[in-house]
Design a protein around this motif. Structure first.
Motif, PDB file in Angstrom:
ATOM      1  N   SER A  60      27.660 -29.513 -34.206  1.00 35.93           N
ATOM      2  CA  SER A  60      27.202 -30.859 -33.838  1.00 35.93           C
ATOM      3  C   SER A  60      26.088 -30.767 -32.802  1.00 35.93           C
ATOM      4  O   SER A  60      25.972 -29.760 -32.088  1.00 35.93           O
ATOM      5  CB  SER A  60      28.366 -31.681 -33.279  1.00 35.93           C
ATOM      6  OG  SER A  60      29.384 -31.810 -34.243  1.00 35.93           O
ATOM      7  N   PHE A  61      25.319 -31.833 -32.702  1.00 34.99           N
ATOM      8  CA  PHE A  61      24.099 -31.823 -31.889  1.00 34.99           C
ATOM      9  C   PHE A  61      24.214 -32.846 -30.759  1.00 34.99           C
ATOM     10  O   PHE A  61      24.613 -33.984 -30.991  1.00 34.99           O
ATOM     11  CB  PHE A  61      22.888 -32.141 -32.779  1.00 34.99           C
ATOM     12  CG  PHE A  61      22.715 -31.112 -33.869  1.00 34.99           C
ATOM     13  CD1 PHE A  61      21.802 -30.081 -33.721  1.00 34.99           C
ATOM     14  CD2 PHE A  61      23.505 -31.151 -35.015  1.00 34.99           C
ATOM     15  CE1 PHE A  61      21.661 -29.109 -34.714  1.00 34.99           C
ATOM     16  CE2 PHE A  61      23.366 -30.185 -36.001  1.00 34.99           C
ATOM     17  CZ  PHE A  61      22.450 -29.161 -35.848  1.00 34.99           C
ATOM     18  N   PHE A  62      23.828 -32.442 -29.556  1.00 34.11           N
ATOM     19  CA  PHE A  62      23.948 -33.310 -28.389  1.00 34.11           C
ATOM     20  C   PHE A  62      22.605 -33.374 -27.672  1.00 34.11           C
ATOM     21  O   PHE A  62      21.923 -32.356 -27.540  1.00 34.11           O
ATOM     22  CB  PHE A  62      25.049 -32.784 -27.460  1.00 34.11           C
ATOM     23  CG  PHE A  62      26.381 -32.721 -28.149  1.00 34.11           C
ATOM     24  CD1 PHE A  62      27.196 -33.840 -28.218  1.00 34.11           C
ATOM     25  CD2 PHE A  62      26.796 -31.561 -28.800  1.00 34.11           C
ATOM     26  CE1 PHE A  62      28.412 -33.795 -28.894  1.00 34.11           C
ATOM     27  CE2 PHE A  62      28.004 -31.508 -29.483  1.00 34.11           C
ATOM     28  CZ  PHE A  62      28.817 -32.634 -29.521  1.00 34.11           C
ATOM     29  N   PHE A  63      22.271 -34.587 -27.226  1.00 33.01           N
ATOM     30  CA  PHE A  63      20.949 -34.829 -26.645  1.00 33.01           C
ATOM     31  C   PHE A  63      20.976 -34.870 -25.133  1.00 33.01           C
ATOM     32  O   PHE A  63      22.001 -35.175 -24.520  1.00 33.01           O
ATOM     33  CB  PHE A  63      20.398 -36.158 -27.171  1.00 33.01           C
ATOM     34  CG  PHE A  63      19.989 -36.073 -28.611  1.00 33.01           C
ATOM     35  CD1 PHE A  63      18.696 -35.739 -28.957  1.00 33.01           C
ATOM     36  CD2 PHE A  63      20.921 -36.290 -29.620  1.00 33.01           C
ATOM     37  CE1 PHE A  63      18.327 -35.621 -30.287  1.00 33.01           C
ATOM     38  CE2 PHE A  63      20.555 -36.179 -30.948  1.00 33.01           C
ATOM     39  CZ  PHE A  63      19.258 -35.849 -31.288  1.00 33.01           C
ATOM     40  N   GLU A  64      19.810 -34.606 -24.544  1.00 29.52           N
ATOM     41  CA  GLU A  64      19.649 -34.797 -23.114  1.00 29.52           C
ATOM     42  C   GLU A  64      19.791 -36.289 -22.804  1.00 29.52           C
ATOM     43  O   GLU A  64      19.399 -37.137 -23.603  1.00 29.52           O
ATOM     44  CB  GLU A  64      18.265 -34.310 -22.639  1.00 29.52           C
ATOM     45  CG  GLU A  64      18.106 -32.808 -22.603  1.00 29.52           C
ATOM     46  CD  GLU A  64      18.979 -32.131 -21.547  1.00 29.52           C
ATOM     47  OE1 GLU A  64      19.498 -32.832 -20.656  1.00 29.52           O
ATOM     48  OE2 GLU A  64      19.152 -30.907 -21.641  1.00 29.52           O
ATOM     49  N   LYS A  65      20.319 -36.567 -21.635  1.00 32.77           N
ATOM     50  CA  LYS A  65      20.541 -37.948 -21.187  1.00 32.77           C
ATOM     51  C   LYS A  65      19.233 -38.744 -21.192  1.00 32.77           C
ATOM     52  O   LYS A  65      19.222 -39.922 -21.513  1.00 32.77           O
ATOM     53  CB  LYS A  65      21.114 -37.836 -19.765  1.00 32.77           C
ATOM     54  CG  LYS A  65      21.590 -39.066 -19.122  1.00 32.77           C
ATOM     55  CD  LYS A  65      22.468 -38.773 -17.912  1.00 32.77           C
ATOM     56  CE  LYS A  65      21.893 -37.951 -16.783  1.00 32.77           C
ATOM     57  NZ  LYS A  65      20.595 -38.199 -16.229  1.00 32.77           N
TER      58      LYS A  65
END
Ligand code: FE2
Length: 275
Positions: A69-74
């Motif tokens: 899964s992919f997570f983004f910078e705030k």
């Protein structure tokens, strides 16, 4: 007890320079870039373009244990929910089952030198439960507050051990790790759990802030492996430089311990493997 093991027990961490070759680090970063290029962002846009507390974002995070899964910078999105930069440079990390699902990450996580290190540290019964490719891109890579990894991977008794691999040089300006030798000689401060009604919560076990006095920057060269005791408080500052600080991390637990169903990360435990 061999010297690596004795040092790890004394300091709560171990810095092993030249653990992986430049080629192996480059191949892993290349594979990360390919995975990101194949990521169907538009198919998932609603997950990320809503507030961090939304149910869809929570579910995406909580379901990521057995997936890639992919997570983004705030700070990756503007007010209208659009990415400010290109997709790759907006990513914070990819997780959490890269080591079980992708052959390149599998081989890196279970290399000959990893097997030897695990044997030295007497981790023959340990399972790799989680993996993360952490981008910490230039300018945008955010802070990781002081924490203990056992907060996120709680076992009874405590057993979490992390392996943090520098895929690029890591130094103060691009957000290297900070920790204090012997800092693991303390109690677990908190547990990060699933809430009964959905979502997550931090349960504080002691009413004390982390003692950051004496923490030192672990500035390391590309190819270095840092072994981290689960109770060792550590953090990293934002990447304020023009160079990224990519790292790959795996976390392991002793298979003889109890892994509660309330932990945020849930995996199909029967499928977990060691080194
Ligand atoms: Fe950590």
């Amino acid at each position: 007890m061999n010297s690596r093991s004795a040092q790890f027990r004394r300091d709560g961490f171990l810095v092993l320079e030249g653990f992986n070759t430049t080629e192996a680090c480059d191949a892993l970063m290349q594979r990360g870039q390919e995975l990101a290029a194949d990521f169907d962002f538009n198919g998932h846009a609603s997950v990320f373009q809503t507030s961090e507390q939304s149910k869809t974002a929570d579910d995406y995070f909580l379901d990521s244990g057995d997936k890639i899964s992919f997570f983004f910078e705030k700070d990756a999105f503007d007010n209208s929910g659009k990415l400010k930069g290109d997709l790759f440079h907006s990513l914070n990390k990819i997780g959490h089952a890269l080591h079980d699902l992708d052959p390149v990450f599998d081989a890196f996580s279970r290399s000959r030198q990893m097997k030897a290190l695990a044997a030295d540290l007497e981790l023959n019964d340990w399972l790799i439960i989680q993996s993360m490719l952490i981008f910490k891109h230039a300018r945008i890579g955010g802070v990781v507050d002081v924490h203990q990894d056992s907060t996120f991977l709680f076992t009874e008794p405590d057993s979490c051990i992390g392996f943090w691999f520098a895929l690029e040089d890591a130094y103060k300006e691009n957000g290297c790790l900070w920790a204090k030798p012997g800092g693991h000689q303390c109690r677990l401060h908190a547990r990060f759990q699933r809430k009964a009604g959905g979502g997550t919560e931090m349960i504080h076990l002691i009413n004390e802030a982390y003692d950051t006095e004496g923490m030192i920057p672990l500035e390391v060269k590309k190819g270095t492996c840092i072994v981290l005791h689960g109770l060792l408080p550590h953090y990293s500052l934002p990447n304020s430089s023009r160079k990224s600080r990519q790292a790959y991390a795996i976390h392991t637990i002793d298979k003889k311990t109890v892994y509660p169903g309330t932990n945020w990360l849930q995996r199909d435990m029967k499928k977990l493997r060691g080194f």
